[in-house]
Scaffold this motif. Structure first.
Motif, PDB file in Angstrom:
ATOM      1  N   SER A 125      -2.717   9.898   2.210  1.00 34.90           N
ATOM      2  CA  SER A 125      -3.504  10.596   3.219  1.00 34.90           C
ATOM      3  C   SER A 125      -3.186  12.088   3.212  1.00 34.90           C
ATOM      4  O   SER A 125      -2.051  12.501   2.936  1.00 34.90           O
ATOM      5  CB  SER A 125      -3.227  10.011   4.606  1.00 34.90           C
ATOM      6  OG  SER A 125      -3.503   8.625   4.623  1.00 34.90           O
ATOM      7  N   GLU A 148       0.733   5.346   0.832  1.00 32.75           N
ATOM      8  CA  GLU A 148      -0.052   6.357   1.532  1.00 32.75           C
ATOM      9  C   GLU A 148      -0.456   7.502   0.600  1.00 32.75           C
ATOM     10  O   GLU A 148       0.362   8.005  -0.171  1.00 32.75           O
ATOM     11  CB  GLU A 148       0.755   6.920   2.699  1.00 32.75           C
ATOM     12  CG  GLU A 148       0.892   5.974   3.881  1.00 32.75           C
ATOM     13  CD  GLU A 148      -0.400   5.841   4.675  1.00 32.75           C
ATOM     14  OE1 GLU A 148      -1.323   6.643   4.432  1.00 32.75           O
ATOM     15  OE2 GLU A 148      -0.483   4.934   5.524  1.00 32.75           O
ATOM     16  N   PRO A 186       0.830  -1.216   0.000  1.00 30.39           N
ATOM     17  CA  PRO A 186       0.000   0.000   0.000  1.00 30.39           C
ATOM     18  C   PRO A 186       0.857   1.257   0.000  1.00 30.39           C
ATOM     19  O   PRO A 186       1.936   1.299   0.604  1.00 30.39           O
ATOM     20  CB  PRO A 186      -0.798  -0.131   1.303  1.00 30.39           C
ATOM     21  CG  PRO A 186       0.041  -1.006   2.176  1.00 30.39           C
ATOM     22  CD  PRO A 186       0.736  -1.965   1.252  1.00 30.39           C
ATOM     23  N   ARG A 209      -5.097   4.911   1.287  1.00 26.38           N
ATOM     24  CA  ARG A 209      -3.961   4.235   0.668  1.00 26.38           C
ATOM     25  C   ARG A 209      -4.350   3.826  -0.747  1.00 26.38           C
ATOM     26  O   ARG A 209      -5.449   3.300  -0.954  1.00 26.38           O
ATOM     27  CB  ARG A 209      -3.545   2.993   1.458  1.00 26.38           C
ATOM     28  CG  ARG A 209      -2.959   3.280   2.833  1.00 26.38           C
ATOM     29  CD  ARG A 209      -2.514   2.004   3.497  1.00 26.38           C
ATOM     30  NE  ARG A 209      -1.901   2.233   4.781  1.00 26.38           N
ATOM     31  CZ  ARG A 209      -2.560   2.269   5.936  1.00 26.38           C
ATOM     32  NH1 ARG A 209      -3.884   2.094   5.941  1.00 26.38           N
ATOM     33  NH2 ARG A 209      -1.919   2.475   7.070  1.00 26.38           N
TER      34      ARG A 209
END
Length: 370
Positions: free
Chosen positions: A293, A291, A289, A300
């Motif tokens: 954010s 990120e 995954p 993700r």
């Protein structure tokens, strides 16, 4: 061996010949010759030289590098192409080979581009820790599988091209011939067309018509398709036998067949110990995954890097399990109720599949050593 007066070697470095302890080797590889640079642990350039890309050249390169100190690590460009043979030799001699893929662009803009500079930058990538991927040994069953896989891929591509050409010829063929072949499945169509070439060999020489040339062309294309199909079946048999012999546990996993197992084994390589953790294998397969954010939004996204062939293999495993595996189906339904999207669920399932494959390969490695 050429004279060690290449650009990038200082007069002071050329004058020194005393071993300085541990040194790092960097190599810029090409088809016919490799340029090598030896750096001290402090980053000073000790020497730069060029060697032919031959067995004798590899021996001379390592012997030359060891005059400057103990060679424990080497950064090599293109360990999967021009540097593959050199990497295998260095690994066999006890040198830890690291794959150097990306050069420092800022340094390249500042200092320019040359083979000696690239070799020095390869060694600096090892010193700085930027080069962390250990090279594949390429000396075991996985390398054999890679050769067979390459043969199969080219044969499948050539067969697809021949099939498309045969059907394109049919589009412009004489209506009588086209009607004769209409409605036949591919297998029957190819068998019928193959008979045209056999019949043409018995015909007497004379003026050819367009219809006769069309039948001969269809026959030749059908023969080519048959030969390629036979070659593909032979390669698939060899690949299946290779997996059954060296990695039978993979075939017991739901969703993994011989072709998928071979693809994943090729990604791992003959020395799976170079992968430190399951997370490193997931990143190598492009299923870790990433990120995305920001602020209150926690998110993700899918990883779009890594080995895309391995990523596609994991994708096939997941969608096979979604069709036939009750546990995967239950997991999918549960995550849907939690508000996850289909894409997010598939990403999680591919990550789980990568973890399962990694631990199975580790077991195979430990079993082989014991």
């Amino acid at each position: 061996m050429c004279s060690s007066t290449l650009p990038g070697t200082t007069p002071v470095a050329r004058a020194r010949r005393r071993p300085v302890g541990e040194v790092v080797l960097g190599v810029d590889t090409h088809r016919d010759a490799h340029v090598a640079a030896v750096l001290s642990l402090a980053g000073a350039v000790l020497a730069t030289d060029e060697f032919p890309a031959t067995a004798a050249g590899y021996r001379d390169l390592l012997k030359w590098a060891r005059k400057w100190g103990s060679v424990g690590r080497a950064g090599v460009e293109g360990t999967g192409s021009y540097g593959a043979s050199l990497s295998r030799y260095l690994l066999a001699q006890g040198v830890d080979v690291l794959d150097v893929n990306w050069m420092d662009r800022a340094d390249r803009r500042r200092r320019g581009k040359s083979d000696p500079l690239d070799a020095q930058n390869a060694a600096r990538a090892v010193l700085s820790g930027r080069a962390r991927a250990r090279a594949k040994t390429g000396d075991g069953p996985v390398q054999i599988a890679r050769m067979y896989k390459l043969t199969k891929a080219s044969a499948v591509k050539a067969r697809t091209q021949a099939i498309n050409q045969l059907k394109a010829v049919l589009v412009t063929a004489d209506p009588i011939l086209r009607e004769e072949l209409t409605g036949l499945g591919n297998a029957e169509l190819f068998r019928t067309c193959a008979q045209f070439a056999d019949a043409s060999s018995c015909e007497e020489a004379g003026e050819e018509s367009v219809l006769q040339a069309t039948r001969i062309t269809l026959g030749w294309l059908a023969h080519r398709i048959g030969q390629l199909s036979e070659q593909i079946r032979d390669v698939e048999t060899r690949l299946a036998r290779l997996v059954e012999c060296h990695a039978p546990q993979l075939l017991d996993v739901v969703g993994i067949g011989p072709d998928t197992a071979v693809t994943l084994l090729i990604t791992v390589g003959d020395n799976p110990e170079r992968l430190d953790s399951e997370a490193s294998f997931a990143a190598l397969c492009g299923v870790s995954p990433v990120e995305r954010s920001s602020g209150r939004r926690q998110f993700r996204r899918l990883n779009r890097g890594g080995d895309r062939q391995a990523n596609a293999a994991l994708h096939r495993i997941v969608f096979t399990r979604l069709r036939v595996d009750p546990r995967t189906q239950d997991y999918y339904e549960r995550r849907i109720k939690e508000g996850k999207t289909r894409r997010e669920i598939v990403r999680c399932l591919k990550r789980y599949a990568a973890r399962e494959v990694f631990h199975l390969v580790r077991q195979l490695q430990s079993g082989t050593r014991s």
